[in-house]
Design a protein around this motif. Structure first.
Motif, PDB file in Angstrom:
ATOM      1  N   LEU A 142      23.209   1.985  61.129  1.00 25.47           N
ATOM      2  CA  LEU A 142      22.611   2.718  60.024  1.00 25.47           C
ATOM      3  C   LEU A 142      21.255   2.100  59.699  1.00 25.47           C
ATOM      4  CD1 LEU A 142      24.450   3.983  56.856  1.00 25.47           C
ATOM      5  CD2 LEU A 142      22.180   2.964  56.695  1.00 25.47           C
ATOM      6  N   THR A 143      20.238   2.923  59.712  1.00 26.58           N
ATOM      7  CA  THR A 143      18.850   2.500  59.510  1.00 26.58           C
ATOM      8  C   THR A 143      18.254   3.380  58.413  1.00 26.58           C
ATOM      9  OG1 THR A 143      18.761   1.965  61.878  1.00 26.58           O
ATOM     10  CG2 THR A 143      16.655   2.151  60.711  1.00 26.58           C
ATOM     11  N   TYR A 144      17.528   2.765  57.466  1.00 22.63           N
ATOM     12  CA  TYR A 144      17.124   3.564  56.304  1.00 22.63           C
ATOM     13  C   TYR A 144      15.790   3.102  55.711  1.00 22.63           C
ATOM     14  CZ  TYR A 144      18.779  -0.354  53.380  1.00 22.63           C
ATOM     15  OH  TYR A 144      18.950  -1.586  52.786  1.00 22.63           O
ATOM     16  N   ASN A 145      15.190   4.010  54.948  1.00 17.67           N
ATOM     17  CA  ASN A 145      13.963   3.724  54.222  1.00 17.67           C
ATOM     18  C   ASN A 145      14.356   3.100  52.880  1.00 17.67           C
ATOM     19  OD1 ASN A 145      11.680   3.976  52.435  1.00 17.67           O
ATOM     20  ND2 ASN A 145      10.790   5.455  53.862  1.00 17.67           N
ATOM     21  N   SER A 146      14.071   1.823  52.721  1.00 15.60           N
ATOM     22  CA  SER A 146      14.534   1.090  51.545  1.00 15.60           C
ATOM     23  C   SER A 146      13.841   1.517  50.251  1.00 15.60           C
ATOM     24  CB  SER A 146      14.346  -0.411  51.752  1.00 15.60           C
ATOM     25  OG  SER A 146      12.976  -0.728  51.937  1.00 15.60           O
ATOM     26  N   GLU A 147      12.725   2.252  50.351  1.00 13.88           N
ATOM     27  CA  GLU A 147      12.039   2.727  49.156  1.00 13.88           C
ATOM     28  C   GLU A 147      12.555   4.083  48.689  1.00 13.88           C
ATOM     29  OE1 GLU A 147       7.862   2.673  49.887  1.00 13.88           O
ATOM     30  OE2 GLU A 147       7.714   0.471  49.802  1.00 13.88           O
ATOM     31  N   LYS A 148      13.308   4.773  49.556  1.00 21.09           N
ATOM     32  CA  LYS A 148      13.785   6.108  49.211  1.00 21.09           C
ATOM     33  C   LYS A 148      15.303   6.206  49.127  1.00 21.09           C
ATOM     34  CE  LYS A 148       9.854   8.582  51.282  1.00 21.09           C
ATOM     35  NZ  LYS A 148       9.473   9.640  52.254  1.00 21.09           N
ATOM     36  N   VAL A 149      16.001   5.255  49.733  1.00 14.23           N
ATOM     37  CA  VAL A 149      17.455   5.310  49.771  1.00 14.23           C
ATOM     38  C   VAL A 149      18.025   4.163  48.947  1.00 14.23           C
ATOM     39  CG1 VAL A 149      19.505   5.179  51.239  1.00 14.23           C
ATOM     40  CG2 VAL A 149      17.468   6.412  52.042  1.00 14.23           C
ATOM     41  N   ASP A 150      18.902   4.501  48.021  1.00 11.69           N
ATOM     42  CA  ASP A 150      19.589   3.490  47.212  1.00 11.69           C
ATOM     43  C   ASP A 150      20.750   2.937  48.038  1.00 11.69           C
ATOM     44  OD1 ASP A 150      21.147   2.056  45.356  1.00 11.69           O
ATOM     45  OD2 ASP A 150      20.480   3.328  43.708  1.00 11.69           O
ATOM     46  N   GLU A 151      20.795   1.631  48.176  1.00 12.50           N
ATOM     47  CA  GLU A 151      21.801   1.028  49.052  1.00 12.50           C
ATOM     48  C   GLU A 151      23.224   1.340  48.610  1.00 12.50           C
ATOM     49  OE1 GLU A 151      22.712  -3.224  51.282  1.00 12.50           O
ATOM     50  OE2 GLU A 151      20.920  -3.000  50.039  1.00 12.50           O
ATOM     51  N   LYS A 152      23.434   1.608  47.364  1.00 11.03           N
ATOM     52  CA  LYS A 152      24.792   1.938  46.897  1.00 11.03           C
ATOM     53  C   LYS A 152      25.274   3.264  47.474  1.00 11.03           C
ATOM     54  CE  LYS A 152      23.497   4.222  42.525  1.00 11.03           C
ATOM     55  NZ  LYS A 152      23.867   5.575  43.010  1.00 11.03           N
ATOM     56  N   ASP A 153      24.337   4.083  47.972  1.00 11.25           N
ATOM     57  CA  ASP A 153      24.710   5.375  48.544  1.00 11.25           C
ATOM     58  C   ASP A 153      25.016   5.302  50.033  1.00 11.25           C
ATOM     59  OD1 ASP A 153      24.409   6.701  46.125  1.00 11.25           O
ATOM     60  OD2 ASP A 153      22.269   7.073  46.467  1.00 11.25           O
ATOM     61  N   ILE A 154      24.873   4.120  50.625  1.00  8.07           N
ATOM     62  CA  ILE A 154      25.093   3.998  52.075  1.00  8.07           C
ATOM     63  C   ILE A 154      26.057   2.858  52.386  1.00  8.07           C
ATOM     64  CG2 ILE A 154      22.940   5.105  52.830  1.00  8.07           C
ATOM     65  CD1 ILE A 154      21.719   2.293  53.048  1.00  8.07           C
ATOM     66  N   GLN A 155      27.111   2.759  51.598  1.00  7.29           N
ATOM     67  CA  GLN A 155      28.124   1.739  51.841  1.00  7.29           C
ATOM     68  C   GLN A 155      29.041   2.108  53.005  1.00  7.29           C
ATOM     69  OE1 GLN A 155      28.134  -1.297  50.189  1.00  7.29           O
ATOM     70  NE2 GLN A 155      26.190  -0.423  49.481  1.00  7.29           N
ATOM     71  N   SER A 156      28.989   3.359  53.423  1.00 12.32           N
ATOM     72  CA  SER A 156      29.797   3.855  54.533  1.00 12.32           C
ATOM     73  C   SER A 156      28.922   4.691  55.452  1.00 12.32           C
ATOM     74  CB  SER A 156      30.955   4.714  54.014  1.00 12.32           C
ATOM     75  OG  SER A 156      31.554   5.450  55.056  1.00 12.32           O
ATOM     76  N   VAL A 157      29.267   4.720  56.741  1.00  9.15           N
ATOM     77  CA  VAL A 157      28.511   5.572  57.669  1.00  9.15           C
ATOM     78  C   VAL A 157      28.772   7.048  57.382  1.00  9.15           C
ATOM     79  CG1 VAL A 157      28.449   3.847  59.516  1.00  9.15           C
ATOM     80  CG2 VAL A 157      30.323   5.518  59.448  1.00  9.15           C
ATOM     81  N   ARG A 158      29.761   7.351  56.564  1.00 12.55           N
ATOM     82  CA  ARG A 158      30.002   8.738  56.181  1.00 12.55           C
ATOM     83  C   ARG A 158      28.854   9.291  55.330  1.00 12.55           C
ATOM     84  NH1 ARG A 158      34.961  10.443  57.785  1.00 12.55           N
ATOM     85  NH2 ARG A 158      34.598  12.395  56.656  1.00 12.55           N
TER      86      ARG A 158
END
Length: 360
Positions: A142-158
């Motif tokens: 899982l790879t993400y934009n840390s300025e646009k994605v809140d980490e609490k929303d990506i605790q699962s690959v779902r």
């Protein structure tokens, strides 16, 4: 069908001067050994001891993706060694294309990563024969934009199927990585063991992901541009995508500590049953690519891990960290290996993934 190849743009640049197309042959002075490979791996830095011994590299012939290579060999093309990845070794072996390797002739066999060596049906068949020398490995995560994605929303690959990420997602145009993601998401520990109901669950998950997909990336350049340019915010991507995006100044991070972990793939070398060349030279080549010193080139220049544990131990810690390998494979609870997939299941995956991408 578009197929993603696990070759970095940097790797292709190494081969650009050859101007080769898939299936072309790069002739070397030493024609006693033909290696069927991905463009870029003919670089002498991957087999320096072979060059030191024989004065030149082997002859290399190139393929663009593994199905192309498989069909070409079945059609009568002759080579001695080839460089497939873990999901296709069983298919090549079951088709009768390969001959077993003799590990007593491979220097450093005992130094190969034990977790990779333990992958079912990859190195060993049930009768104990050896079919594969692992060379390089990497992660899809899982790879993400840390300025646009809140980490609490990506605790699962779902999260890839979460409607809040509609039109903000990218996954590879690659059946192996796609079904690895799906298998992880539905809780499987081994995607190669998937019954009909589990296959349906995995496919249904990918259909949900498809609703959020802005693009299916086809190579490292694609995904790095999409991440760095802000076109997408969440990706299922190889570890090098983060390294290159950060180098571009983009706020891109990876999250390996999702509830399900991340996927690890492995590629390496096999020997063809009808290998026409010099077998001693074939083993000299295998010894050369397994030399621990090669890890410095593989990790430092390409961003991939070396299957030789001593090699990885010899890479400077700061380089490992920069390339995303500071945790290596020690986090066994986080790693989900892309194991060899039975041929009939692989064909089902290929057909179904094409339907999914088409919106069916």
């Amino acid at each position: 069908m578009k197929t993603v190849t696990r070759r970095l743009t940097m790797a292709l640049a190494l081969a650009a001067s050859l101007a080769v197309s898939a299936g072309a042959i790069a002739f070397a002075e030493d024609k006693d050994l033909i290696v069927f490979d991905w463009a870029g791996y003919e670089a002498p830095g991957f087999h320096p001891k072979y060059v030191e011994k024989y004065g030149d590299s082997p002859t290399f012939s190139f393929f663009g993706e593994e199905e192309e290579a498989f069909q070409k060999i079945r059609s009568g093309f002759k080579a001695d060694l080839a460089h497939p990845c873990s999901q296709n070794v069983v298919k090549w072996r079951e088709a009768g294309l390969l001959q077993p390797l003799d590990p007593s002739k491979i220097t450093g066999w005992k130094d190969l990563n034990p977790q990779i060596m333990a992958m079912k049906d990859l190195v060993y068949s049930d009768d104990g024969k050896v079919w594969f020398l692992p060379f390089e490995w990497g992660n899809t995560q899982l790879t993400y934009n840390s300025e646009k994605v809140d980490e609490k929303d990506i605790q699962s690959v779902r999260a890839f199927a979460d409607p809040k990420f509609k039109d903000r997602v990218s996954i590879g145009d690659n059946v192996d990585d796609a079904y690895a993601l799906a298998a992880i998401a539905i809780g499987l520990k081994n995607g190669a063991i998937m019954n009909d109901e589990q296959f349906k669950q995995a496919s249904d998950f990918l259909r949900q992901v498809h609703k959020n997909v802005r693009l299916y990336w086809t190579d490292t350049t694609d995904i790095v541009q999409a991440l760095s340019g802000g076109e997408i915010d969440l990706a299922w991507a190889w570890n090098d995508a983060t390294v290159q995006s950060v180098a571009n100044g983009a706020p891109i991070k990876t999250k390996k500590d999702t509830k399900e972990g991340f996927s690890t793939w492995v590629c390496g070398y096999v020997m063809f049953k009808d290998a026409p060349g010099n077998k001693d030279k074939a083993y000299d080549f295998l010894n050369a690519i397994n030399d621990p010193q090669v890890a410095k080139t593989l990790v430092g220049d390409w961003g991939y891990g070396h299957a030789n544990v001593k090699g990885m131990e010899g890479v400077a810690p700061e380089v490992l960290k920069e390339k995303g390998y500071d945790a290596a494979l020690e986090q066994t609870d986080r790693v989900w290996f892309q194991s060899p997939v039975p041929s009939d299941l692989k064909q089902k995956m290929i057909a179904e993934f094409e339907k999914i991408k088409a919106g069916y």
